[in-house]
Design a protein around this motif. Structure first.
Motif, PDB file in Angstrom:
ATOM      1  N   GLU A 124       3.063   6.598   4.326  1.00 40.70           N
ATOM      2  CA  GLU A 124       4.855   7.152   3.669  1.00 40.70           C
ATOM      3  C   GLU A 124       5.715   5.753   4.887  1.00 40.70           C
ATOM      4  N   PRO A 125       6.594   5.426   3.138  1.00 41.70           N
ATOM      5  CA  PRO A 125       7.729   5.087   3.973  1.00 41.70           C
ATOM      6  C   PRO A 125       8.410   5.662   4.688  1.00 41.70           C
ATOM      7  N   MET A 126       9.566   5.351   5.825  1.00 37.91           N
ATOM      8  CA  MET A 126      10.610   6.289   6.104  1.00 37.91           C
ATOM      9  C   MET A 126      11.222   6.072   5.428  1.00 37.91           C
TER      10      MET A 126
END
Length: 126
Positions: A124-126
């Protein structure tokens, strides 16, 4: 101690040929024989121990590969003219699937086992 899968027996009419088939697709060596088994060891230490059976029931084996390893394995599948599918029912020939950011494809080994190669779900992108 953590619980881990150590090995699984893969029924095969010709263990050496079946082991060589999947090892060739995955870019792995076939290990030396272990008793009457023909093993192929995966990166996480789990081995597929191919064993001779007179009657082989079909099973499903899925292999998670990094992006580069997937591209190489998929290229071997295509170059060898192995039928591959986007679905486990093998109704979408010549295709790959995408799901949750991963991609994959299904194909059959010499005994009809349904093999699957797939990439990991991206973080997941931060």
């Amino acid at each position: 101690m953590a619980i881990e899968l150590n090995h699984t027996i893969v029924p095969a009419s010709n263990p050496q040929a079946s082991a060589q088939f999947i090892a060739g697709i995955l870019g792995l060596p076939v290990d030396p024989p272990l008793a009457h088994f023909t093993p192929v060891t995966l990166a996480n230490g789990v081995s597929l121990d191919f064993d001779r059976y007179d009657h082989v029931d079909e099973h499903h084996y899925a292999f998670q590969l990094g992006e580069e390893e997937f591209k190489a394995a998929f290229s071997r599948i295509r170059n060898q003219g192995i039928a591959h599918y986007a679905d486990p029912a093998c109704r979408e020939p010549g295709q790959t699937y995408t799901s949750n950011g991963r991609c994959g494809t299904y194909f059959r080994d010499p005994d009809g086992h349904l093999m699957e190669i797939l990439t990991p779900v991206p973080p997941e992108p931060m």
